[in-house]
Write a protein that holds these residues in place. Structure first.
Motif, PDB file in Angstrom:
ATOM      1  N   PHE A  57       0.867  -1.186   0.000  1.00 29.14           N
ATOM      2  CA  PHE A  57       0.000   0.000   0.000  1.00 29.14           C
ATOM      3  C   PHE A  57       0.896   1.225   0.000  1.00 29.14           C
ATOM      4  CE2 PHE A  57      -2.747   3.196   2.038  1.00 29.14           C
ATOM      5  CZ  PHE A  57      -3.918   3.049   1.312  1.00 29.14           C
ATOM      6  N   ILE A  58       0.848   1.994  -1.091  1.00 28.09           N
ATOM      7  CA  ILE A  58       1.734   3.149  -1.272  1.00 28.09           C
ATOM      8  C   ILE A  58       0.959   4.414  -0.938  1.00 28.09           C
ATOM      9  CG2 ILE A  58       3.188   4.400  -2.893  1.00 28.09           C
ATOM     10  CD1 ILE A  58       3.389   1.787  -4.517  1.00 28.09           C
ATOM     11  N   THR A  59       1.441   5.192   0.031  1.00 30.60           N
ATOM     12  CA  THR A  59       0.648   6.301   0.559  1.00 30.60           C
ATOM     13  C   THR A  59       1.531   7.430   1.076  1.00 30.60           C
ATOM     14  OG1 THR A  59      -0.973   6.904   2.275  1.00 30.60           O
ATOM     15  CG2 THR A  59       0.552   5.120   2.808  1.00 30.60           C
ATOM     16  N   SER A  60       0.939   8.604   1.143  1.00 28.91           N
ATOM     17  CA  SER A  60       1.593   9.728   1.816  1.00 28.91           C
ATOM     18  C   SER A  60       1.415   9.628   3.327  1.00 28.91           C
ATOM     19  CB  SER A  60       0.996  11.056   1.327  1.00 28.91           C
ATOM     20  OG  SER A  60      -0.357  11.177   1.771  1.00 28.91           O
ATOM     21  N   GLY A  61       0.424   8.838   3.771  1.00 32.71           N
ATOM     22  CA  GLY A  61       0.153   8.693   5.192  1.00 32.71           C
ATOM     23  C   GLY A  61      -0.381   9.958   5.844  1.00 32.71           C
ATOM     24  N   PHE A  62      -1.206  10.713   5.121  1.00 34.83           N
ATOM     25  CA  PHE A  62      -1.588  12.056   5.575  1.00 34.83           C
ATOM     26  C   PHE A  62      -2.598  12.067   6.730  1.00 34.83           C
ATOM     27  CE2 PHE A  62      -5.156  11.147   2.831  1.00 34.83           C
ATOM     28  CZ  PHE A  62      -6.217  11.888   3.362  1.00 34.83           C
ATOM     29  N   PHE A  63      -3.154  10.927   7.099  1.00 32.45           N
ATOM     30  CA  PHE A  63      -4.157  10.889   8.167  1.00 32.45           C
ATOM     31  C   PHE A  63      -3.609  11.464   9.482  1.00 32.45           C
ATOM     32  CE2 PHE A  63      -7.117   7.067   6.979  1.00 32.45           C
ATOM     33  CZ  PHE A  63      -7.661   7.832   5.967  1.00 32.45           C
ATOM     34  N   PRO A  64      -4.467  12.058  10.311  1.00 26.55           N
ATOM     35  CA  PRO A  64      -4.076  12.319  11.701  1.00 26.55           C
ATOM     36  C   PRO A  64      -3.607  11.020  12.342  1.00 26.55           C
ATOM     37  CG  PRO A  64      -6.164  13.384  11.202  1.00 26.55           C
ATOM     38  CD  PRO A  64      -5.842  12.516  10.021  1.00 26.55           C
ATOM     39  N   HIS A  65      -2.689  11.119  13.293  1.00 27.45           N
ATOM     40  CA  HIS A  65      -2.024   9.924  13.803  1.00 27.45           C
ATOM     41  C   HIS A  65      -2.988   8.890  14.387  1.00 27.45           C
ATOM     42  CE1 HIS A  65       2.088  12.151  14.164  1.00 27.45           C
ATOM     43  NE2 HIS A  65       1.696  11.952  12.923  1.00 27.45           N
ATOM     44  N   LYS A  66      -4.029   9.338  15.034  1.00 29.19           N
ATOM     45  CA  LYS A  66      -4.986   8.389  15.614  1.00 29.19           C
ATOM     46  C   LYS A  66      -5.672   7.575  14.518  1.00 29.19           C
ATOM     47  CE  LYS A  66      -7.418   6.428  18.830  1.00 29.19           C
ATOM     48  NZ  LYS A  66      -6.794   5.409  19.713  1.00 29.19           N
TER      49      LYS A  66
END
Length: 342
Positions: free
Chosen positions: A87-96
């Motif tokens: 899964f290739i992502t920027s990971g932009f979600f809030p940490h929770k």
């Protein structure tokens, strides 16, 4: 032409609000769509995913795939076990929310007997745009929780190698985590924390006309690095290390349209409307002169045939990536035909 060890790329969204300067799909984001899986699409993907000849199923997008997590998890649930996902992502979600995503994803792949590698974009362009920096947080999460069926790695671009190294090391240092980075080759590093290892892969810069520096890998340096890494001449398709045969490299767009990766002037079907199998795709690869040539002939030998044309040379230099070169030259009469001519 024997093909095995296939890659299946699933672009599950065109939606993205990050806005990286280098993005090749920015024109699709304004009116972008998410992939939706019809029953026929699920049947097709189930067949493609569960073939023993598939080495990896890579989920990304012409946008940010975290914008379509539900379909990602639907895809994971199509597996019958023993599969390797990415899964290739920027990971932009809030940490929770990101932590919840990791937990839910691990639960699915664990229950199916699969693995999934989370690859976080770690180049300057993504990091500059992301409010909730996911990198050090994610490493700390892995160190504390050791998710059983997930791995973590990073991806960047060649001109950002020094930036990426410093960014990752500084982020971990701020958390009092001692780490080091060792170079493994032109295109890869390894982040080491105690006895744990996290890979860092570097791609060359596609269409580098927007950058001021010229210190990027050109197409010849990039392909040379790939050839040294795999121990064989570079062709399109899924590159497996010598002496293994290469495989097919198939991409499915959010609309369901299917292409051989990088050869997007030839649409080969749609997962929502057609019946798709690897046997059918193998026949297409054998019977289509362009695909067969790109899969069997060294790429540098093919573009050598058109280097007497100044315009072709300019297209090659500007695209600066083998898959994007094919996309660019396909728009101009004669170049493809000359490349694949005996």
């Amino acid at each position: 032409m024997k093909l095995t060890g296939h890659l299946l790329y699933l672009d599950i969204t065109q939606i993205c609000g990050i806005g990286c300067a280098f993005c090749m799909y920015a024109d699709k984001h304004k009116n972008g769509k998410n992939m939706e899986l019809t029953d026929n699409a699920k049947n097709n993907l189930r067949v493609l995913i569960n073939s023993p000849d598939v080495k990896r199923i890579s989920i990304s997008g012409e946008g940010e795939p975290l914008n379509n997590v539900s379909v990602f998890h639907e895809i994971l649930n199509l597996s019958e076990g023993g599969k390797s996902f990415e899964f290739i992502t920027s990971g932009f979600f809030p940490h929770k929310l990101l932590e919840e995503f990791y937990i839910n994803t691990n639960n699915i792949v664990q229950s199916n007997g699969d693995t999934c590698n989370i690859r976080l974009s770690s180049d300057y362009y993504h990091i500059e745009k992301i409010v909730h920096k996911p990198h050090a947080f994610s490493i700390e999460y892995w160190l504390k929780n050791n998710p059983s069926n997930l791995t973590l790695s990073f991806r960047s671009i060649d001109i950002d190698r020094d930036f990426t190294r410093k960014y990752l090391l500084d982020g971990l240092n701020n958390l009092s985590i001692k780490s080091e980075i060792k170079e493994k080759g032109v295109l890869e590093d390894q982040l080491i924390i105690d006895n744990k290892y996290f890979g860092i892969d570097y791609k060359n810069l596609v269409k580098p006309t927007h950058v001021e520096t010229s210190e990027y890998l050109n197409i010849y340096g990039y392909i040379d690095a790939i050839e040294k890494k795999t121990g064989k001449r570079f062709t399109l398709g899924s590159m497996n290390k010598h002496p293994l045969d290469n495989g097919m490299d198939i991409t499915v767009k959010p609309s369901g349209d299917i292409y051989f990766y990088g050869i997007e002037n030839i649409e080969i079907g749609n997962i929502n409307h057609d019946i798709i199998s690897w046997k059918h795709l193998q026949k297409l690869a054998n019977d289509t002169p362009l695909i067969k040539s790109l899969y069997t002939m060294p790429f540098l030998d093919l573009i050598e045939k058109i280097k007497d044309d100044d315009f072709a040379v300019k297209l090659i230099e500007q695209a600066n990536n083998p898959y994007w070169i094919v996309k660019e030259i396909a728009h101009h009469d004669g170049f493809i035909e000359r490349m694949i001519a005996p």
